[in-house]
Design a protein around this motif. Structure first.
Motif, mmCIF file in Angstrom:
data_model
loop_
_atom_site.group_PDB
_atom_site.id
_atom_site.type_symbol
_atom_site.label_atom_id
_atom_site.label_comp_id
_atom_site.label_asym_id
_atom_site.label_seq_id
_atom_site.Cartn_x
_atom_site.Cartn_y
_atom_site.Cartn_z
ATOM 1 N N SER A 1 37.732 44.646 51.420
ATOM 2 C CA SER A 1 36.464 43.591 51.510
ATOM 3 C C SER A 1 36.239 43.284 50.049
ATOM 4 O O SER A 1 35.871 42.078 49.562
ATOM 5 N N LEU A 2 36.103 44.248 49.306
ATOM 6 C CA LEU A 2 35.813 43.958 47.576
ATOM 7 C C LEU A 2 36.915 43.249 47.261
ATOM 8 O O LEU A 2 36.572 42.081 46.433
ATOM 9 N N ALA A 3 38.292 43.379 47.431
ATOM 10 C CA ALA A 3 39.139 42.503 46.774
ATOM 11 C C ALA A 3 39.064 41.072 47.399
ATOM 12 O O ALA A 3 39.434 40.034 46.499
ATOM 13 N N ALA B 1 36.342 39.496 48.282
ATOM 14 C CA ALA B 1 35.303 39.046 47.793
ATOM 15 C C ALA B 1 35.676 38.496 46.185
ATOM 16 O O ALA B 1 35.063 37.640 45.700
ATOM 17 N N GLN B 2 36.223 39.508 45.506
ATOM 18 C CA GLN B 2 36.602 39.173 44.321
ATOM 19 C C GLN B 2 37.586 37.885 43.942
ATOM 20 O O GLN B 2 37.249 37.035 43.423
ATOM 21 N N ALA B 3 38.472 37.740 44.900
ATOM 22 C CA ALA B 3 39.360 36.616 45.050
ATOM 23 C C ALA B 3 38.454 35.340 45.568
ATOM 24 O O ALA B 3 38.813 34.200 45.089
ATOM 25 N N ASP B 4 37.335 35.577 46.247
ATOM 26 C CA ASP B 4 36.688 34.520 46.478
ATOM 27 C C ASP B 4 35.742 33.973 45.465
ATOM 28 O O ASP B 4 34.735 33.222 45.701
ATOM 29 N N LYS B 5 35.581 34.903 44.547
ATOM 30 C CA LYS B 5 34.224 34.881 43.438
ATOM 31 C C LYS B 5 32.869 35.031 44.038
ATOM 32 O O LYS B 5 32.316 34.321 43.797
ATOM 33 N N ASN B 6 32.848 35.834 44.967
ATOM 34 C CA ASN B 6 31.621 36.182 45.756
ATOM 35 C C ASN B 6 31.025 37.350 45.295
ATOM 36 O O ASN B 6 31.219 38.327 45.812
ATOM 37 N N GLN B 7 30.284 37.079 44.304
ATOM 38 C CA GLN B 7 29.367 38.399 43.471
ATOM 39 C C GLN B 7 28.731 38.872 44.631
ATOM 40 O O GLN B 7 28.616 40.242 44.563
ATOM 41 N N LYS B 8 27.858 38.196 45.525
ATOM 42 C CA LYS B 8 27.265 38.964 46.351
ATOM 43 C C LYS B 8 27.558 40.100 47.224
ATOM 44 O O LYS B 8 27.438 41.262 47.194
ATOM 45 N N PHE B 9 29.041 39.674 47.640
ATOM 46 C CA PHE B 9 29.697 40.407 48.485
ATOM 47 C C PHE B 9 30.616 41.585 47.850
ATOM 48 O O PHE B 9 30.845 42.494 48.450
ATOM 49 N N GLU B 10 30.721 41.061 46.463
ATOM 50 C CA GLU B 10 31.407 42.269 45.646
ATOM 51 C C GLU B 10 30.326 43.409 45.646
ATOM 52 O O GLU B 10 30.806 44.560 45.699
ATOM 53 N N VAL C 1 34.052 39.713 55.925
ATOM 54 C CA VAL C 1 33.176 40.113 56.818
ATOM 55 C C VAL C 1 33.786 41.193 57.777
ATOM 56 O O VAL C 1 33.373 42.478 58.029
ATOM 57 N N ALA C 2 34.993 40.688 58.243
ATOM 58 C CA ALA C 2 35.620 41.559 59.053
ATOM 59 C C ALA C 2 36.290 42.753 58.456
ATOM 60 O O ALA C 2 36.248 43.884 59.089
ATOM 61 N N SER C 3 36.715 42.788 57.193
ATOM 62 C CA SER C 3 36.922 44.267 56.617
ATOM 63 C C SER C 3 35.732 45.091 56.420
ATOM 64 O O SER C 3 35.841 46.311 56.523
ATOM 65 N N ILE C 4 34.458 44.426 56.162
ATOM 66 C CA ILE C 4 33.327 45.336 55.962
ATOM 67 C C ILE C 4 33.034 45.754 57.410
ATOM 68 O O ILE C 4 32.587 47.058 57.334
ATOM 69 N N LEU C 5 33.157 45.105 58.507
ATOM 70 C CA LEU C 5 32.718 45.474 59.793
ATOM 71 C C LEU C 5 33.798 46.698 60.216
ATOM 72 O O LEU C 5 33.418 47.570 60.955
ATOM 73 N N MET C 6 35.006 46.515 59.911
ATOM 74 C CA MET C 6 35.876 47.562 60.307
ATOM 75 C C MET C 6 35.717 48.751 59.394
ATOM 76 O O MET C 6 35.715 49.828 59.891
ATOM 77 N N GLY C 7 35.279 48.559 58.181
ATOM 78 C CA GLY C 7 34.724 49.926 57.519
ATOM 79 C C GLY C 7 33.519 50.648 57.924
ATOM 80 O O GLY C 7 33.498 51.729 58.144
#
Length: 300
Positions: free
Chosen positions: A119-121, A123-132, A94-100
């Motif tokens: 943020s994509l990296a 989300a991928q590490a978290d296996k969070n497809q929605k945020f990918e 979330v913080a990475s997205i907001l910084m973007g």
């Protein structure tokens, strides 16, 4: 034509769904940002940080407030600190997205893209497809704002592969169609807009259906399929009148005017443009008036 820049603050909304689990001051801070009261938000976040300088929730809210005030350097510093002090990888995402978002608002697109890729990296590490998917869309949005349409297209295609339902697929199809349009690949734009239209017709909101209809009519016109363009635009004009959608009625009318000019019916085209302008005047929509003038100034 309105672009389909999407999802810029969807991450914030999802993050704020959990405000009840936060300290009440942080919850109030985020709510102040949502209301446009950056001064109050900064005061609340400063109080929280005076107690704990590493409070990632307070840092995130501070970053949001500073970004709202146009303080890019301060907001980036806050978001980086939030990332460093977050144990939960979702908070880092979330913080990475907001910084973007802060970089994008300042039109520093390369930095925005780098933040969204971070943020994509996460989300991928978290296996969070929605945020990918959210991150890929935001990468596409930033490239689109920077008029780098091929890169934007690639990001939107990646986002489409991560779609979990028809609503998400409809949005992705429309983004992909728009990029093909800007690349003058009008057959491909039409192909994806048809997919978007059919999806929004099935599951979309009235606005999504109306917008997809307008764009479908537009792309039919670009491919010189005037019969289909006229049919599609007449249908949405009728629908807009019945639903009270003056904006889409005006859009459909001025686009249909372009079709009429292309098929040699200039008098009907003039009447349609006047009808669109009257709608804009009656609804006091200055932006729509400018849109109509821009889109129709060269057709007669």
């Amino acid at each position: 034509m309105k672009s389909l820049i999407t999802l810029t603050f969807i991450s914030t909304t999802l993050f704020l769904n959990n405000v009840n689990a936060m300290d009440s001051a942080i919850s109030a801070c985020n709510q102040a940002v949502e209301k446009g009261d950056a001064t109050t938000a900064l005061s609340l976040s400063s109080k929280a940080l005076s107690k704990n300088k590493n409070d990632k929730d307070a840092l995130i809210c501070q970053g949001r407030a500073l970004s709202a005030q146009g303080d890019l350097s301060g907001s980036v510093t806050a978001f980086k600190a939030a990332i460093e002090n977050s144990v939960d990888i979702f908070d880092k995402t979330v913080a990475s997205i907001l910084m973007g978002n802060a970089y994008k608002a300042a039109k520093q697109y390369d930095q925005a893209i780098a933040s969204y890729q971070q943020s994509l990296a996460f989300a991928q590490a978290d296996k969070n497809q929605k945020f990918e998917r959210i991150s890929e869309n935001l990468i596409g949005d930033a490239y689109f704002s920077d008029k780098k349409f091929e890169q934007a297209l690639a990001a939107y295609v990646s986002a489409n592969k991560l779609s979990a339902n028809d609503n998400e697929r409809g949005e992705s199809f429309e983004n992909i169609a728009l990029m093909h349009h800007h690349l003058n690949q009008h057959d491909a734009a039409l192909e994806y807009q048809i997919k978007a239209y059919l999806t929004h017709e099935k599951v979309g909101t009235l606005d999504q259906y109306a917008h997809s209809s307008i764009e479908l009519g537009r792309y039919y016109t670009f491919t010189k399929n005037y019969l289909s363009a006229e049919s599609t635009l007449n249908k949405i004009i009728k629908f807009a009148k019945e639903q009270g959608g003056a904006y889409y009625e005006a859009q459909g009318s001025y686009l249909l005017a372009k079709v009429k000019v292309a098929t040699g019916d200039v008098e009907s085209a003039k009447a349609l443009v006047q009808s669109a302008k009257l709608i804009a005047k009656n609804t006091n929509d200055k932006a729509l008036e400018q849109e109509i003038d821009l889109e129709t100034q060269s057709i007669f």
